[in-house]
Design an enzyme around this catalytic site. Sequence first.
Site, short mmCIF file in Angstrom:
data_model
loop_
_atom_site.label_atom_id
_atom_site.label_comp_id
_atom_site.label_asym_id
_atom_site.label_seq_id
_atom_site.Cartn_x
_atom_site.Cartn_y
_atom_site.Cartn_z
N ASN A 1 7.38 -9.72 15.93
CA ASN A 1 8.68 -9.22 16.60
C ASN A 1 8.58 -9.56 18.07
O ASN A 1 9.57 -9.96 18.57
CB ASN A 1 8.83 -8.01 16.44
CG ASN A 1 9.50 -7.18 15.09
OD1 ASN A 1 10.58 -7.65 15.07
ND2 ASN A 1 8.60 -6.72 14.23
N ARG B 1 -6.58 10.06 24.50
CA ARG B 1 -5.35 9.28 24.75
C ARG B 1 -4.89 9.57 26.20
O ARG B 1 -4.05 8.48 26.78
CB ARG B 1 -4.28 10.13 23.72
CG ARG B 1 -4.71 9.65 22.29
CD ARG B 1 -3.73 10.07 21.51
NE ARG B 1 -4.05 10.12 19.97
CZ ARG B 1 -4.20 8.89 19.33
NH1 ARG B 1 -3.53 7.84 19.79
NH2 ARG B 1 -4.68 8.98 18.12
N ARG C 1 -0.37 2.34 18.45
CA ARG C 1 -0.91 3.86 18.96
C ARG C 1 -0.20 4.69 19.02
O ARG C 1 1.00 4.64 19.63
CB ARG C 1 -1.62 3.38 20.32
CG ARG C 1 -2.67 2.44 20.14
CD ARG C 1 -4.09 2.79 19.64
NE ARG C 1 -4.88 4.05 20.40
CZ ARG C 1 -5.70 4.92 19.87
NH1 ARG C 1 -6.24 4.63 18.51
NH2 ARG C 1 -6.07 5.78 20.43
N HIS D 1 10.61 0.33 13.53
CA HIS D 1 9.91 0.76 12.28
C HIS D 1 10.52 0.02 11.16
O HIS D 1 11.48 -0.04 10.77
CB HIS D 1 9.89 2.28 11.99
CG HIS D 1 9.25 2.79 11.23
ND1 HIS D 1 7.90 3.06 11.37
CD2 HIS D 1 9.60 3.41 9.83
CE1 HIS D 1 7.52 3.84 10.09
NE2 HIS D 1 8.35 3.91 9.44
C1 GAR Z 1 6.51 -4.54 11.94
O1 GAR Z 1 7.06 -4.43 10.45
C2 GAR Z 1 6.67 -3.32 12.62
O2 GAR Z 1 8.21 -2.77 12.14
C3 GAR Z 1 5.64 -2.40 12.14
O3 GAR Z 1 4.56 -3.14 12.19
C4 GAR Z 1 4.76 -4.46 11.94
C5 GAR Z 1 4.52 -5.26 13.19
O4 GAR Z 1 4.52 -6.84 13.03
N1 GAR Z 1 5.79 -1.11 12.99
C6 GAR Z 1 5.27 -0.27 12.65
O5 GAR Z 1 5.09 0.36 11.40
C7 GAR Z 1 5.33 1.17 13.74
N2 GAR Z 1 5.29 2.27 13.07
P1 GAR Z 1 4.68 -7.83 14.11
O6 GAR Z 1 3.23 -7.77 14.77
O7 GAR Z 1 4.69 -9.18 13.35
O8 GAR Z 1 5.74 -7.62 14.86
#
Ligand code: GAR
Length: 218
Positions: A22, A73, A99, A117
């Site tokens: 992303n 945290r 995190r 998400h």
């Molecule tokens: C993505 O699918 C994002 O939506 C998810 O982690 C992945 C990261 O992929 N995020 C979550 O689950 C947050 N709750 P990437 O590192 O290739 O962008």
Amino acid sequence: MTPESSGARRRAAILISGRGSNMAALLDATADPAFPAEIVLVLSNRPGAGGLARAEQAGVPTLVIDHKQFDGRPAFDAALDAALEAAGVELVVLAGFMRLLTAEFTRKWLGRMVNIHPSLLPSFKGVHVHEQALAGGVRFSGCTVHFVTADMDAGPIIGQAVVPVVPGESPDDLAARTLSAEHRLYPAAVALVATGEARLEGGRTVYAGDAWARVTLT
Ligand code: GAR
């Protein structure tokens, strides 16, 4: 004059924990000088995050703040906040940043911090999202961009993209198709927040005109 009305690009940081696909989609989108935000920092809480190399390749400053080096945290979030302030960051973009953030940190950045998400929230929060969606037998899954609040995966929704579920497919297949949708949705949503066409008001997302249609992908 606010940065929004002056036409200046908003200074954004991307926070990652892993491969950063992303992040890469956002780097590609923001490479266009007409995009209303520029990425001034990529920050990872994991030294080995794959996305760091891609950011360096793009010439974007990177920083690792390893959460394991902190005692709790609040101390980690204070270091995060200091780094964001030092870089003059106006908009925080979480992209696979795994995190949980403290209530104090989320309050400070409220309305200026977004997350993506891989489900149609409020369904299937947390982890193992695609397993949850398949176990739930839904016909549609997808992804959501939302403002970040203290409650995990629960902030006001900015945009969503729908991904049909193929009967019998694996969680990995659904994850891959959802990821493609994420790469389309996230730059569009970040652009709306950067221009102020989507903003947080009274606990809801408010849109300028029909800007919502650019982040309602079917
Ligand atoms: C993505 O699918 C994002 O939506 C998810 O982690 C992945 C990261 O992929 N995020 C979550 O689950 C947050 N709750 P990437 O590192 O290739 O962008």
